[in-house]
Write a protein that holds these residues in place. Structure first.
Motif, PDB file in Angstrom:
ATOM      1  N   LEU A  27       0.769  -1.114   0.002  1.00 13.02           N
ATOM      2  CA  LEU A  27       0.172  -0.006  -0.097  1.00 13.02           C
ATOM      3  C   LEU A  27       0.754   1.343   0.172  1.00 13.02           C
ATOM      4  O   LEU A  27       0.578   2.266  -0.579  1.00 13.02           O
ATOM      5  N   TYR A  28       1.892   1.177   0.748  1.00 18.68           N
ATOM      6  CA  TYR A  28       2.843   2.392   0.772  1.00 18.68           C
ATOM      7  C   TYR A  28       3.544   2.599  -0.723  1.00 18.68           C
ATOM      8  O   TYR A  28       3.697   3.667  -0.935  1.00 18.68           O
ATOM      9  N   THR A  49       2.731   1.359  -3.657  1.00 17.95           N
ATOM     10  CA  THR A  49       1.920   1.902  -4.766  1.00 17.95           C
ATOM     11  C   THR A  49       1.421   3.509  -4.576  1.00 17.95           C
ATOM     12  O   THR A  49       1.443   4.047  -5.343  1.00 17.95           O
ATOM     13  N   MET A  50       0.726   3.673  -3.358  1.00 20.90           N
ATOM     14  CA  MET A  50       0.367   4.952  -3.154  1.00 20.90           C
ATOM     15  C   MET A  50       1.327   6.178  -3.270  1.00 20.90           C
ATOM     16  O   MET A  50       0.989   7.187  -4.086  1.00 20.90           O
ATOM     17  N   ARG A  87      -2.820   1.022   7.520  1.00 21.05           N
ATOM     18  CA  ARG A  87      -3.385   0.745   5.843  1.00 21.05           C
ATOM     19  C   ARG A  87      -3.703   1.707   5.321  1.00 21.05           C
ATOM     20  O   ARG A  87      -4.019   1.935   3.891  1.00 21.05           O
ATOM     21  N   TYR A  88      -4.392   2.876   6.035  1.00 21.77           N
ATOM     22  CA  TYR A  88      -5.141   4.101   5.390  1.00 21.77           C
ATOM     23  C   TYR A  88      -4.165   5.450   5.331  1.00 21.77           C
ATOM     24  O   TYR A  88      -4.506   6.435   4.676  1.00 21.77           O
ATOM     25  N   LEU A  93      -3.103   6.202   1.678  1.00 23.16           N
ATOM     26  CA  LEU A  93      -4.339   6.623   0.924  1.00 23.16           C
ATOM     27  C   LEU A  93      -4.269   8.252   1.225  1.00 23.16           C
ATOM     28  O   LEU A  93      -4.437   8.799   0.170  1.00 23.16           O
TER      29      LEU A  93
END
Length: 179
Positions: A71-72, A74-75, A146-147, A150
């Motif tokens: 997640l880190y 890709t974002m 996780r957020y 984003l």
């Protein structure tokens, strides 16, 4: 360093120059974090495969941590791609338009991307806060982790899109992140 941003040749720097320097710094730090995260993912997955097939003992935390790191990576990578114009654009539509309209459609595209960044940042924050009290299974870390990427990348996308829009309005190019 901050003083360098505020004064250029004895004159106060224009706000656009401050935004450019801020965005370059954010993009560089994000790139480094994404690369380190990617290397960590490779190491974790390698450790998981060796643990599973060589030692017949799978580490339970490895997959969960690798997914959080994805997640880190890709974002943050997506945000940097917006700044460096490495994202999928609408160039195929732009070339079909008359030359005098193309400039305004480019601005519209960056404003739409900024709107998308606002949605990412706001909804990432809302979702993160809604699960902040829960833990990620197998890791014991707060679910909000996780957020964070984003919301953070959404905010950076807004900054990067504003920079592109201002540059287009001045008929200038955005200074590259890495010279």
């Amino acid at each position: 360093m901050i003083q360098d941003c505020l004064v250029e040749d004895g004159v106060r720097a224009q706000p656009r120059r401050l935004l450019t320097r801020l965005n370059i710094g954010l993009a560089r730090v994000s790139t480094v974090i994404a690369v380190v995260g990617l290397l960590c993912i490779v190491g974790i997955v390698f450790y998981e495969v060796v643990g599973r097939y060589v030692f017949n003992r799978t580490p339970t935390w490895a997959e969960s941590l690798a997914l959080v790191l994805v997640l880190y990576v890709t974002m943050l990578g997506a945000a940097v791609a917006v700044r460096d114009a490495g994202h999928i654009g609408m160039d195929s539509i732009l070339v079909l338009l008359p030359a005098h309209v193309q400039h305004w459609f480019e601005i519209l595209i960056h404003l739409l991307v900024a709107g998308f960044g606002v949605a990412m940042a706001c909804n990432g924050w809302i979702l993160g806060m809604s699960v902040a009290n829960f833990l990620i299974p197998n890791l014991g870390l707060p679910e909000i982790l996780r957020y964070i990427p984003l919301a953070l990348s959404g905010a950076m996308i807004v900054l990067f899109s504003v920079e592109h829009t201002l540059a287009l309005l001045r008929h200038e190019e955005v200074e590259p992140t890495w010279n």
